[in-house]
Design a protein around this motif. Structure first.
Motif, short mmCIF file in Angstrom:
data_model
loop_
_atom_site.label_atom_id
_atom_site.label_comp_id
_atom_site.label_asym_id
_atom_site.label_seq_id
_atom_site.Cartn_x
_atom_site.Cartn_y
_atom_site.Cartn_z
N THR A 186 -80.19 -31.84 13.87
CA THR A 186 -81.16 -32.38 14.82
C THR A 186 -82.42 -32.88 14.10
O THR A 186 -83.09 -33.79 14.58
CB THR A 186 -81.55 -31.33 15.88
OG1 THR A 186 -81.86 -30.09 15.22
CG2 THR A 186 -80.42 -31.10 16.86
N VAL A 244 -81.67 -36.36 13.25
CA VAL A 244 -81.76 -37.22 14.43
C VAL A 244 -83.22 -37.62 14.68
O VAL A 244 -83.53 -38.79 14.94
CB VAL A 244 -81.17 -36.50 15.66
CG1 VAL A 244 -81.44 -37.30 16.94
CG2 VAL A 244 -79.67 -36.29 15.47
N MET A 245 -84.12 -36.63 14.60
CA MET A 245 -85.54 -36.92 14.79
C MET A 245 -86.06 -37.85 13.70
O MET A 245 -86.82 -38.79 13.98
CB MET A 245 -86.35 -35.62 14.76
CG MET A 245 -86.06 -34.63 15.87
SD MET A 245 -87.10 -33.15 15.67
CE MET A 245 -86.20 -31.95 16.63
N TRP A 280 -78.06 -36.65 21.40
CA TRP A 280 -78.68 -37.14 20.16
C TRP A 280 -78.96 -38.63 20.23
O TRP A 280 -79.95 -39.09 19.66
CB TRP A 280 -77.74 -36.88 18.97
CG TRP A 280 -77.70 -35.46 18.50
CD1 TRP A 280 -78.40 -34.40 19.01
CD2 TRP A 280 -76.90 -34.95 17.43
NE1 TRP A 280 -78.08 -33.26 18.32
CE2 TRP A 280 -77.18 -33.56 17.36
CE3 TRP A 280 -75.99 -35.51 16.55
CZ2 TRP A 280 -76.56 -32.75 16.40
CZ3 TRP A 280 -75.38 -34.71 15.61
CH2 TRP A 280 -75.66 -33.34 15.54
N ALA A 322 -82.69 -39.82 19.80
CA ALA A 322 -83.15 -40.62 18.66
C ALA A 322 -83.84 -41.88 19.13
O ALA A 322 -84.87 -42.29 18.58
CB ALA A 322 -81.96 -40.97 17.76
N THR A 324 -87.30 -41.02 20.56
CA THR A 324 -88.20 -40.72 19.44
C THR A 324 -88.68 -42.01 18.80
O THR A 324 -89.88 -42.19 18.56
CB THR A 324 -87.48 -39.85 18.39
OG1 THR A 324 -87.06 -38.62 18.98
CG2 THR A 324 -88.42 -39.55 17.22
N CYS A 376 -91.21 -36.62 18.16
CA CYS A 376 -90.04 -35.80 17.82
C CYS A 376 -89.78 -34.75 18.90
O CYS A 376 -88.61 -34.51 19.25
CB CYS A 376 -90.25 -35.13 16.48
SG CYS A 376 -90.26 -36.26 15.06
N GLY A 409 -86.46 -35.79 20.36
CA GLY A 409 -85.51 -34.93 19.67
C GLY A 409 -85.30 -33.57 20.28
O GLY A 409 -84.32 -32.89 19.96
N ASP A 459 -86.52 -25.68 16.83
CA ASP A 459 -86.65 -27.12 17.07
C ASP A 459 -88.10 -27.58 16.91
O ASP A 459 -88.36 -28.70 16.47
CB ASP A 459 -86.13 -27.47 18.47
CG ASP A 459 -84.60 -27.50 18.52
OD1 ASP A 459 -83.98 -27.68 17.46
OD2 ASP A 459 -84.05 -27.34 19.61
N THR A 493 -90.22 -32.82 10.39
CA THR A 493 -89.85 -34.23 10.47
C THR A 493 -91.09 -35.12 10.45
O THR A 493 -91.12 -36.15 9.77
CB THR A 493 -89.05 -34.50 11.75
OG1 THR A 493 -87.86 -33.72 11.74
CG2 THR A 493 -88.66 -35.97 11.85
#
Length: 202
Positions: free
Chosen positions: A47, A50-51, A101, A105, A108, A128, A132, A166, A173
């Motif tokens: 994840t 993804v972010m 996801w 994404a 984000t 994010c 995300g 998360d 991220t």
């Protein structure tokens, strides 16, 4: 002829970035996954990828990178954490999170694009968290509840176990994305889009 060459070159560069981030998300699955409190949905580092794709690639390229990864997974490649792959992963408890996801994404990236040419660390972190985490949960929790036959509220409580991790991923991220964007301005989605327009690309 010169303009036509430019139009071909920019999409090729975008496709290369999409491929790199699809591979990055796959690599982040190599450390494996952790199941906490008996939750059927594992905690993974993917994840974070993804972010990061959203923060650096922007809306459509990030969504495409995640889509490429999931198509390869559906084709049977073991690219998810724990070496999972195949159509079966899209019928399990984590199916909604995986599908989430893609819009996660994209959202984000969309939020980062609205942060301008020099997005602040806080804006990146909020993007994010919004895409995300929040968007992914909006897809993942109802699907998990439906597949497992659990009440929505109970499933949401199970998902709360993911929140601390998360949030940490969102912060990491944002830090990585900001550092990358300072070193490489084209990693700012808005800057990249403006350069494409100036060069006649799409």
């Amino acid at each position: 002829m010169k303009d036509a060459g430019k139009k071909r070159r920019f999409p090729t560069g975008d496709l290369a970035r999409v491929a790199v981030f699809a591979a990055l998300i796959a690599v982040l699955g190599l450390p494996g996954s952790i199941n906490v409190f008996g939750n059927a949905v594992p905690i993974t580092l993917q994840t974070l990828g993804v972010m990061l794709a959203g923060a650096i690639l922007g809306t459509w390229r990030a969504a495409l990178a995640v889509t490429v990864l999931l198509v390869l997974v559906a084709a049977g490649l073991p690219l998810l954490a724990g070496g999972r792959g195949g159509l079966g992963v899209f019928t399990g408890a984590s199916a909604g999170f995986l599908i989430g996801w893609i819009p996660g994404a994209a959202v984000t990236g969309w939020l980062v694009e609205r942060a301008g040419r020099d997005p602040a660390l806080v804006r990146l972190m909020l993007a994010c968290l919004g895409g995300g985490v929040l968007v992914v949960y909006m897809f993942g929790i109802p699907v998990q509840a439906w597949i497992m036959g659990l009440p929505l509220g109970h499933t949401a409580l199970l998902a709360a176990a993911f929140l601390p991790g998360d949030v940490i991923k969102a912060v990491l991220t944002a830090i990585v994305a900001r550092g990358t964007q300072r070193a490489y301005p084209d990693a700012v989605p808005t800057v990249h889009r403006e350069r494409l327009r100036a060069g006649g690309g799409r």
